[in-house]
Design a protein around this motif. Sequence first.
Motif, PDB file in Angstrom:
ATOM      1  N   SER A   6       7.003 -40.096  32.076  1.00 35.96           N
ATOM      2  CA  SER A   6       7.754 -39.939  30.817  1.00 35.96           C
ATOM      3  C   SER A   6       6.812 -39.602  29.662  1.00 35.96           C
ATOM      4  O   SER A   6       7.197 -38.892  28.729  1.00 35.96           O
ATOM      5  N   LYS A   7       5.550 -40.053  29.739  1.00 41.16           N
ATOM      6  CA  LYS A   7       4.589 -39.669  28.698  1.00 41.16           C
ATOM      7  C   LYS A   7       4.278 -38.167  28.781  1.00 41.16           C
ATOM      8  O   LYS A   7       4.137 -37.489  27.766  1.00 41.16           O
ATOM      9  N   ILE A   8       4.155 -37.674  29.997  1.00 39.84           N
ATOM     10  CA  ILE A   8       3.862 -36.251  30.184  1.00 39.84           C
ATOM     11  C   ILE A   8       5.056 -35.406  29.690  1.00 39.84           C
ATOM     12  O   ILE A   8       4.881 -34.411  28.997  1.00 39.84           O
ATOM     13  N   ILE A   9       6.244 -35.869  30.007  1.00 42.56           N
ATOM     14  CA  ILE A   9       7.445 -35.137  29.568  1.00 42.56           C
ATOM     15  C   ILE A   9       7.523 -35.131  28.037  1.00 42.56           C
ATOM     16  O   ILE A   9       7.820 -34.111  27.417  1.00 42.56           O
ATOM     17  N   ARG A  14       7.048 -32.464  22.761  1.00 46.68           N
ATOM     18  CA  ARG A  14       6.502 -32.614  21.405  1.00 46.68           C
ATOM     19  C   ARG A  14       5.567 -31.476  21.027  1.00 46.68           C
ATOM     20  O   ARG A  14       5.563 -31.014  19.902  1.00 46.68           O
ATOM     21  N   ARG A  15       4.786 -30.980  22.009  1.00 48.62           N
ATOM     22  CA  ARG A  15       3.780 -29.978  21.697  1.00 48.62           C
ATOM     23  C   ARG A  15       4.178 -28.563  22.161  1.00 48.62           C
ATOM     24  O   ARG A  15       3.326 -27.692  22.286  1.00 48.62           O
ATOM     25  N   PRO A  36       6.288 -22.209  23.240  1.00 54.32           N
ATOM     26  CA  PRO A  36       5.146 -21.357  22.876  1.00 54.32           C
ATOM     27  C   PRO A  36       3.854 -21.681  23.655  1.00 54.32           C
ATOM     28  O   PRO A  36       3.163 -20.764  24.087  1.00 54.32           O
ATOM     29  N   LEU A  37       3.549 -22.953  23.859  1.00 55.48           N
ATOM     30  CA  LEU A  37       2.332 -23.250  24.631  1.00 55.48           C
ATOM     31  C   LEU A  37       2.603 -23.181  26.131  1.00 55.48           C
ATOM     32  O   LEU A  37       1.735 -22.800  26.927  1.00 55.48           O
ATOM     33  N   GLY A  38       3.832 -23.541  26.512  1.00 52.80           N
ATOM     34  CA  GLY A  38       4.201 -23.502  27.933  1.00 52.80           C
ATOM     35  C   GLY A  38       4.131 -22.102  28.500  1.00 52.80           C
ATOM     36  O   GLY A  38       3.625 -21.892  29.608  1.00 52.80           O
ATOM     37  N   VAL A 396      -3.580 -30.736  23.507  1.00 55.32           N
ATOM     38  CA  VAL A 396      -2.985 -29.581  24.194  1.00 55.32           C
ATOM     39  C   VAL A 396      -4.034 -28.801  24.996  1.00 55.32           C
ATOM     40  O   VAL A 396      -3.763 -27.721  25.495  1.00 55.32           O
ATOM     41  N   GLY A 397      -5.223 -29.377  25.088  1.00 57.65           N
ATOM     42  CA  GLY A 397      -6.237 -28.798  25.972  1.00 57.65           C
ATOM     43  C   GLY A 397      -7.041 -27.648  25.397  1.00 57.65           C
ATOM     44  O   GLY A 397      -7.705 -26.917  26.152  1.00 57.65           O
ATOM     45  N   THR A 398      -7.009 -27.457  24.068  1.00 56.39           N
ATOM     46  CA  THR A 398      -7.776 -26.349  23.460  1.00 56.39           C
ATOM     47  C   THR A 398      -9.262 -26.504  23.795  1.00 56.39           C
ATOM     48  O   THR A 398      -9.836 -27.579  23.612  1.00 56.39           O
ATOM     49  N   ILE A 399      -9.862 -25.422  24.254  1.00 58.76           N
ATOM     50  CA  ILE A 399     -11.226 -25.543  24.791  1.00 58.76           C
ATOM     51  C   ILE A 399     -12.267 -25.693  23.676  1.00 58.76           C
ATOM     52  O   ILE A 399     -13.158 -26.519  23.757  1.00 58.76           O
TER      53      ILE A 399
END
Length: 442
Positions: A6-9, A14-15, A36-38, A396-399
């Motif tokens: 549920s945290k991942i969902i 949210r992002r 947009p990020l998906g 969101v994993g931005t490098i």
Amino acid sequence: MADLMSKIISLAKRRGFIFLSSEIYGGFGSCYDFGPLGVEMKNNIKKAWWEEMIKNHEDMVGLDAAILMSSKVWQASGHLTAGFADLLVECKSCHKRFRADEIKIKKCPECGGQLTEPRKFNLMMRTLVGPVEEEASTTYLRAETCQGIYVNFENILNSMRLKIPFGVAQIGKAFRNEITPGDFIYRTREFEQMEMQWFCHPKEAKKYFDYWTKERLKWYENLGIKKENLRIKEVPAKERPHYARQALDLEYKFPFGWKEIEGIHNRGDWDLSNHSKYSGKDLRYYDEETKEKYFPYIIETSGGVDRSFLAFLSEAYQEIPGGRTKTTKPTKEIEILLKLHKALAPIKVAVLPLVRNKPKIVKKAKEVYQLLKPHFVCQYDELGSIGRRYRRMDEVGTIYCLTVDFESLEKEDLTVRDRDTMAQERVEIKDLIKVLKEKLEN
Ligand code: ATP
């Protein structure tokens, strides 16, 4: 572990990774939209798969076949008969249906009512093609993408002057009227498949089955899935799909348990021989050298874009209580870090002015953003403290986070912060594109 899911969902919504389809109308039919990020991440997965298949393998070509096909295709493939049906039980009181293999008790899990004997239910979605309903012909939304490859076997062989063995790769949507969709995007009614069909001599089928199994495992591992979270499950004969002579599932350890992410199948000559029979076209292959005429066997690797998306997301998700920063007092908050592989991360570079009330710094940061935008998926963010913005990007994993500060105005440089090590180095703006390209490719 359901909690982790549920945290991942929640993060995904949210992002801007994943939204419920038709959400303002209460959602629809277990379908999802990629935000947009998906969509960036999904495109990255598909690109990684396409490059793996087309660039890293010889004798491989691509295809993009139509979703709608003649209904004869589905008669020949066996999907309209019992072959593509799930065994279901129905509750005699609330009439809900459940997959027979998922029901462990003899009572309805919803209302405790009595269940019927299992019966088959077809998973194909029917549709009408043609402008006038009465005259329209019935066909089906494809339930697997590969049939488009089989019916084009001869076209591909002749137009590309190929010889057995060779492969055809395709990515596209598939639809199944799943009885029990669920586990977020794990089982949906509309999904995307990445399928590769390898046409080979029957005698070589076993060899290629083993070869492709290894290749596919390696692909997931190379993109950051840990070995211990992947396993192979041989599918026993009675559980195999109707077309398969040998089958295995590649399984990933999701937060809700071990589940299939990709199927590897030896489909034998099932598809080509049936399409020959139904279409009247001889689809046997003629070997000029040996003068042999035969139906090639097909080794299929059939992966789901959505399922691998969820696997990569689950694998990358980390929570750090109190945060990672050692230089300042730890906050009480839990920090989220999405440690996605560089190739998969939706945003590669974020450009951040250190402060937003100094016009010169903001101007310079915007210039850097414009400079990088054509080269990388890039985001500009000036809202909130710099620490908070780093955390938003980590989530969101931005490098790389690039920060334009006071020194930047004099030295024409900025700091480049690495998501995983949080180490910062100064790089001159004139070298940025080259340096970032090198970093992202290694
Ligand atoms: P399952 O047993 O979970 O229903 P399957 O064995 O029917 O899956 P295949 O027909 O082998 O699945 O399809 C190949 C791949 O397509 C699966 O490994 C999965 O990644 C993806 N896939 C199949 N059905 C769905 C679905 N309903 N939602 C999302 N992905 C799916």
